[in-house]
Design a protein around this motif. Sequence first.
Motif, PDB file in Angstrom:
ATOM      1  N   CYS A  66       0.866  -1.182   0.000  1.00 54.36           N
ATOM      2  CA  CYS A  66       0.000   0.000   0.000  1.00 54.36           C
ATOM      3  C   CYS A  66       0.901   1.229   0.000  1.00 54.36           C
ATOM      4  CB  CYS A  66      -0.907  -0.008   1.222  1.00 54.36           C
ATOM      5  SG  CYS A  66      -2.023   1.410   1.336  1.00 54.36           S
ATOM      6  N   ASP A  67       0.728   2.095  -1.012  1.00 57.30           N
ATOM      7  CA  ASP A  67       1.502   3.334  -1.043  1.00 57.30           C
ATOM      8  C   ASP A  67       0.624   4.496  -0.579  1.00 57.30           C
ATOM      9  OD1 ASP A  67      -0.096   4.091  -3.205  1.00 57.30           O
ATOM     10  OD2 ASP A  67       1.553   4.211  -4.639  1.00 57.30           O
ATOM     11  N   SER A  68       1.137   5.708  -0.706  1.00 58.85           N
ATOM     12  CA  SER A  68       0.401   6.875  -0.208  1.00 58.85           C
ATOM     13  C   SER A  68      -0.911   7.097  -0.951  1.00 58.85           C
ATOM     14  CB  SER A  68       1.280   8.127  -0.311  1.00 58.85           C
ATOM     15  OG  SER A  68       1.636   8.378  -1.659  1.00 58.85           O
ATOM     16  N   THR A  69      -0.982   6.717  -2.220  1.00 59.13           N
ATOM     17  CA  THR A  69      -2.239   6.859  -2.964  1.00 59.13           C
ATOM     18  C   THR A  69      -3.289   5.918  -2.381  1.00 59.13           C
ATOM     19  OG1 THR A  69      -0.975   7.387  -4.952  1.00 59.13           O
ATOM     20  CG2 THR A  69      -3.300   6.833  -5.253  1.00 59.13           C
ATOM     21  N   GLY A  70      -2.896   4.694  -2.087  1.00 60.89           N
ATOM     22  CA  GLY A  70      -3.810   3.745  -1.461  1.00 60.89           C
ATOM     23  C   GLY A  70      -4.258   4.218  -0.097  1.00 60.89           C
ATOM     24  N   LEU A  71      -3.330   4.753   0.664  1.00 60.82           N
ATOM     25  CA  LEU A  71      -3.659   5.290   1.979  1.00 60.82           C
ATOM     26  C   LEU A  71      -4.669   6.424   1.851  1.00 60.82           C
ATOM     27  CD1 LEU A  71      -3.162   5.412   5.027  1.00 60.82           C
ATOM     28  CD2 LEU A  71      -1.193   6.870   4.548  1.00 60.82           C
ATOM     29  N   ASN A  72      -4.494   7.283   0.852  1.00 60.01           N
ATOM     30  CA  ASN A  72      -5.442   8.383   0.634  1.00 60.01           C
ATOM     31  C   ASN A  72      -6.828   7.882   0.268  1.00 60.01           C
ATOM     32  OD1 ASN A  72      -3.886  10.616   1.309  1.00 60.01           O
ATOM     33  ND2 ASN A  72      -2.914  10.656  -0.701  1.00 60.01           N
ATOM     34  N   VAL A  73      -6.921   6.774  -0.472  1.00 60.57           N
ATOM     35  CA  VAL A  73      -8.223   6.173  -0.782  1.00 60.57           C
ATOM     36  C   VAL A  73      -8.914   5.754   0.512  1.00 60.57           C
ATOM     37  CG1 VAL A  73      -9.358   4.164  -1.818  1.00 60.57           C
ATOM     38  CG2 VAL A  73      -7.659   5.449  -3.116  1.00 60.57           C
ATOM     39  N   LEU A  74      -8.181   5.119   1.404  1.00 64.33           N
ATOM     40  CA  LEU A  74      -8.766   4.671   2.665  1.00 64.33           C
ATOM     41  C   LEU A  74      -9.149   5.857   3.546  1.00 64.33           C
ATOM     42  CD1 LEU A  74      -6.399   1.658   3.339  1.00 64.33           C
ATOM     43  CD2 LEU A  74      -8.785   1.581   2.585  1.00 64.33           C
ATOM     44  N   LEU A  75      -8.332   6.890   3.563  1.00 61.62           N
ATOM     45  CA  LEU A  75      -8.665   8.086   4.338  1.00 61.62           C
ATOM     46  C   LEU A  75      -9.910   8.770   3.779  1.00 61.62           C
ATOM     47  CD1 LEU A  75      -5.064   9.464   4.879  1.00 61.62           C
ATOM     48  CD2 LEU A  75      -6.619   8.661   6.675  1.00 61.62           C
ATOM     49  N   GLY A  76     -10.031   8.821   2.453  1.00 63.38           N
ATOM     50  CA  GLY A  76     -11.221   9.401   1.834  1.00 63.38           C
ATOM     51  C   GLY A  76     -12.477   8.612   2.163  1.00 63.38           C
ATOM     52  N   ALA A  77     -12.359   7.287   2.151  1.00 63.17           N
ATOM     53  CA  ALA A  77     -13.499   6.432   2.505  1.00 63.17           C
ATOM     54  C   ALA A  77     -13.895   6.657   3.956  1.00 63.17           C
ATOM     55  CB  ALA A  77     -13.151   4.969   2.266  1.00 63.17           C
ATOM     56  N   ARG A  78     -12.912   6.850   4.811  1.00 65.09           N
ATOM     57  CA  ARG A  78     -13.181   7.108   6.228  1.00 65.09           C
ATOM     58  C   ARG A  78     -13.991   8.385   6.391  1.00 65.09           C
ATOM     59  NH1 ARG A  78     -10.270  10.638   9.136  1.00 65.09           N
ATOM     60  NH2 ARG A  78     -10.803  10.678  11.333  1.00 65.09           N
ATOM     61  N   LEU A  79     -13.612   9.438   5.683  1.00 64.09           N
ATOM     62  CA  LEU A  79     -14.348  10.699   5.782  1.00 64.09           C
ATOM     63  C   LEU A  79     -15.790  10.548   5.305  1.00 64.09           C
ATOM     64  CD1 LEU A  79     -11.639  13.253   4.594  1.00 64.09           C
ATOM     65  CD2 LEU A  79     -12.459  12.849   6.932  1.00 64.09           C
ATOM     66  N   LYS A  80     -15.986   9.858   4.193  1.00 65.99           N
ATOM     67  CA  LYS A  80     -17.339   9.657   3.656  1.00 65.99           C
ATOM     68  C   LYS A  80     -18.185   8.803   4.604  1.00 65.99           C
ATOM     69  CE  LYS A  80     -15.968  10.144  -1.161  1.00 65.99           C
ATOM     70  NZ  LYS A  80     -16.639  11.331  -1.571  1.00 65.99           N
ATOM     71  N   ALA A  81     -17.591   7.745   5.151  1.00 71.35           N
ATOM     72  CA  ALA A  81     -18.331   6.874   6.075  1.00 71.35           C
ATOM     73  C   ALA A  81     -18.679   7.618   7.359  1.00 71.35           C
ATOM     74  CB  ALA A  81     -17.518   5.617   6.374  1.00 71.35           C
ATOM     75  N   GLU A  82     -17.734   8.381   7.897  1.00 67.96           N
ATOM     76  CA  GLU A  82     -17.994   9.129   9.126  1.00 67.96           C
ATOM     77  C   GLU A  82     -19.038  10.221   8.914  1.00 67.96           C
ATOM     78  OE1 GLU A  82     -14.255  10.415  10.763  1.00 67.96           O
ATOM     79  OE2 GLU A  82     -13.828   8.408  11.552  1.00 67.96           O
ATOM     80  N   ALA A  83     -19.100  10.777   7.714  1.00 70.93           N
ATOM     81  CA  ALA A  83     -20.080  11.821   7.410  1.00 70.93           C
ATOM     82  C   ALA A  83     -21.510  11.300   7.506  1.00 70.93           C
ATOM     83  CB  ALA A  83     -19.826  12.411   6.025  1.00 70.93           C
ATOM     84  N   VAL A  84     -21.689   9.985   7.359  1.00 74.06           N
ATOM     85  CA  VAL A  84     -23.029   9.395   7.463  1.00 74.06           C
ATOM     86  C   VAL A  84     -23.150   8.514   8.710  1.00 74.06           C
ATOM     87  CG1 VAL A  84     -23.548   9.581   5.004  1.00 74.06           C
ATOM     88  CG2 VAL A  84     -22.417   7.520   5.856  1.00 74.06           C
ATOM     89  N   GLY A  85     -22.297   8.776   9.699  1.00 75.05           N
ATOM     90  CA  GLY A  85     -22.410   8.102  10.983  1.00 75.05           C
ATOM     91  C   GLY A  85     -21.717   6.750  11.083  1.00 75.05           C
ATOM     92  N   GLY A  86     -20.858   6.425  10.150  1.00 75.28           N
ATOM     93  CA  GLY A  86     -20.174   5.131  10.163  1.00 75.28           C
ATOM     94  C   GLY A  86     -18.689   5.270  10.397  1.00 75.28           C
ATOM     95  N   GLY A  87     -17.951   4.333   9.832  1.00 74.70           N
ATOM     96  CA  GLY A  87     -16.505   4.358   9.986  1.00 74.70           C
ATOM     97  C   GLY A  87     -15.860   3.268   9.164  1.00 74.70           C
ATOM     98  N   VAL A  88     -14.541   3.313   9.146  1.00 76.94           N
ATOM     99  CA  VAL A  88     -13.755   2.314   8.434  1.00 76.94           C
ATOM    100  C   VAL A  88     -12.959   1.512   9.456  1.00 76.94           C
ATOM    101  CG1 VAL A  88     -11.871   1.942   6.790  1.00 76.94           C
ATOM    102  CG2 VAL A  88     -13.605   3.674   6.317  1.00 76.94           C
ATOM    103  N   HIS A  89     -13.082   0.209   9.356  1.00 78.48           N
ATOM    104  CA  HIS A  89     -12.362  -0.712  10.229  1.00 78.48           C
ATOM    105  C   HIS A  89     -11.367  -1.489   9.376  1.00 78.48           C
ATOM    106  CE1 HIS A  89     -15.224  -0.321  13.669  1.00 78.48           C
ATOM    107  NE2 HIS A  89     -15.943   0.194  12.673  1.00 78.48           N
TER     108      HIS A  89
END
Length: 126
Positions: A66-89
């Motif tokens: 996983c490089d920084s681009t992959g990490l950014n994908v996961l961070l972006g998903a975290r923001l979207k999930a948290e915006a609707v009351g969820g999260g990334v595990h």
Amino acid sequence: MDRGMPGSTSRGRLTVDVRHQGVSAVVTPEGELDHHTAELLREPLERCVADGYSRLVIDCSRLDFCDSTGLNVLLGARLKAEAVGGGVHLAGMLPVVARVFEITGAGAVFTVHDDLDAALSNVPES
């Protein structure tokens, strides 16, 4: 593939499998997550959130890189999930992938589990 249906997609060095288990979308990337393959993971993560699965469980046990681009994908998903009351595990990270999270400090913003079973057993009542 139907927009709301689980399934697998592949592009060279990365395969992404998506399935739903209860309130969770379980996303399993297999191979190398980098700037060439990141979009292949971004699309199903965004689709899961759009389809109402705000609890995303990423099974990292088959992720070799996983490089920084992959990490950014996961961070972006975290923001979207948290915006609707969820999260990334994140579950089952191999040492080479865990090191990226350790070096960047990104591990502190995710809920990290030893394995997929632990991530799936830690589900809040819906």
